[in-house]
Design a protein around this motif. Structure first.
Motif, mmCIF file in Angstrom:
data_model
loop_
_atom_site.group_PDB
_atom_site.id
_atom_site.type_symbol
_atom_site.label_atom_id
_atom_site.label_comp_id
_atom_site.label_asym_id
_atom_site.label_seq_id
_atom_site.Cartn_x
_atom_site.Cartn_y
_atom_site.Cartn_z
ATOM 1 N N LEU A 26 0.839 -1.200 0.000
ATOM 2 C CA LEU A 26 0.000 0.000 0.000
ATOM 3 C C LEU A 26 0.872 1.247 0.000
ATOM 4 N N LEU A 27 0.590 2.175 -0.912
ATOM 5 C CA LEU A 27 1.311 3.444 -0.974
ATOM 6 C C LEU A 27 0.315 4.597 -0.865
ATOM 7 N N HIS A 28 0.533 5.426 0.129
ATOM 8 C CA HIS A 28 -0.358 6.543 0.444
ATOM 9 C C HIS A 28 -0.261 7.674 -0.589
ATOM 10 N N GLY A 29 -1.162 8.632 -0.463
ATOM 11 C CA GLY A 29 -1.148 9.826 -1.302
ATOM 12 C C GLY A 29 -0.486 10.999 -0.615
ATOM 13 N N GLY A 30 -0.783 12.203 -1.101
ATOM 14 C CA GLY A 30 -0.110 13.405 -0.623
ATOM 15 C C GLY A 30 -0.466 13.775 0.800
ATOM 16 N N TRP A 66 0.242 5.504 8.219
ATOM 17 C CA TRP A 66 -0.779 5.547 9.271
ATOM 18 C C TRP A 66 -2.200 5.539 8.692
ATOM 19 N N CYS A 67 -2.386 6.115 7.472
ATOM 20 C CA CYS A 67 -3.744 6.306 6.946
ATOM 21 C C CYS A 67 -4.446 4.991 6.643
ATOM 22 N N TRP A 68 -3.665 3.901 6.470
ATOM 23 C CA TRP A 68 -4.259 2.617 6.104
ATOM 24 C C TRP A 68 -4.764 1.828 7.309
ATOM 25 N N PHE A 80 -8.376 0.429 7.325
ATOM 26 C CA PHE A 80 -8.537 -0.502 6.205
ATOM 27 C C PHE A 80 -7.833 -1.829 6.485
ATOM 28 N N VAL A 81 -6.597 -1.766 6.977
ATOM 29 C CA VAL A 81 -5.853 -3.000 7.273
ATOM 30 C C VAL A 81 -6.569 -3.793 8.363
ATOM 31 N N GLU A 82 -7.112 -3.095 9.349
ATOM 32 C CA GLU A 82 -7.877 -3.771 10.403
ATOM 33 C C GLU A 82 -9.083 -4.487 9.813
ATOM 34 N N ALA A 83 -9.787 -3.829 8.904
ATOM 35 C CA ALA A 83 -10.944 -4.466 8.256
ATOM 36 C C ALA A 83 -10.511 -5.635 7.395
ATOM 37 N N LEU A 119 -13.995 -1.102 1.180
ATOM 38 C CA LEU A 119 -12.747 -1.168 0.424
ATOM 39 C C LEU A 119 -12.054 -2.511 0.624
ATOM 40 N N ALA A 120 -12.105 -3.038 1.835
ATOM 41 C CA ALA A 120 -11.482 -4.335 2.110
ATOM 42 C C ALA A 120 -12.103 -5.428 1.252
#
Length: 246
Positions: free
Chosen positions: A6-10, A15-17, A20-23, A235-236
């Motif tokens: 996973l690669l985040h945006g600007g 941390w932002c994931w 989602f990762v938990e789900a 999303l998951a």
């Protein structure tokens, strides 16, 4: 099974994931590992001097992070301005990846930068530019951040997200560097996830970006720009499908 990268945006980081990762982990099986990358200056790499970095430097560092972890033939999912980076990661080290997933990603035209793509007008005012949800010249950074990232979030969640965003410094080269995808077309399968209520990238622009990404599959979800926070379960379920269909 394969890894999910996973690669985040600007102005975001790994941390932002979290939601989602938990789900994603609530259902057994699926991906071998879920790996969250950080661009220099973001997430676990905060505090770095990123002023002099070139886009190729960012790409090389991200791929090296994956080499160290022994990644091979992974599914690589990126968000937002990561669309400028993902194809270049594949071009630099194709053996690392088997599938690209663009989540509400911006992909500049050949030779164009992200900032040139966005322009300086409001959404819909220029047919050649994505535009902004608020006047980028006269709006405060706080107001712009709320307009861009605040959809569908409770006040505590928005406060958490904006507090994290304020600490991340995306390398300027990702936004200002001219982007080339020469040689990328057809290298590996690609999918694009369109967020239908996006307050940053209007849907008609996302459809254009999906074409530039060479996406063989386009999936639409009824969310805002940040579904990994606002709709992590939805999303998951979508992302699990990329492992099931391999």
């Amino acid at each position: 099974m394969t890894d999910l990268v996973l690669l985040h945006g600007g102005n975001h980081g790994s941390w932002c994931w979290g939601p989602f990762v938990e789900a994603l982990n609530q259902q057994p099986g699926g991906f071998e590992r879920v790996i969250t990358l950080d661009m220099p200056g973001c997430g676990k790499k905060r505090g770095r001097d990123v002023v002099s970095l070139r886009l190729d430097d960012v790409v090389e560092e991200l791929n090296q992070d994956l080499h160290v972890l022994g990644v091979s033939q992974a599914v690589l999912l990126g968000h937002s301005i990561a669309g400028a980076v993902l194809p270049r990661m594949v071009l630099a080290a194709p053996q690392l990846f088997s599938h690209l997933v663009f989540l509400a990603c911006a992909l500049p035209d050949e030779g164009q930068s992200i900032l040139q793509l966005l322009g300086s007008t409001l959404h819909g005012e220029s047919p050649d530019h994505v535009g902004w949800p608020l006047d980028p010249v006269h709006s405060t950074p706080q107001a712009m951040a709320v307009a861009m990232f605040g959809q569908d979030l409770s006040p505590p969640t928005l406060e958490w997200l904006l507090g994290e965003v304020s600490q991340d410094t995306t390398p300027l080269c990702v936004a200002t560097g001219s982007i080339s995808r020469e040689g990328y077309a057809g290298m590996i399968p690609a999918s694009y996830i369109i967020t239908l209520r996006d307050n940053i990238l209007p849907v008609h622009w996302q459809r254009r970006f999906a074409q530039r990404a060479g996406a063989e599959e386009v999936i639409e979800i009824d969310t805002a720009h940040e579904p990994f926070v606002s709709h992590p379960q939805l999303l998951a379920e979508v992302v699990r499908g990329f492992e099931r269909h391999r």
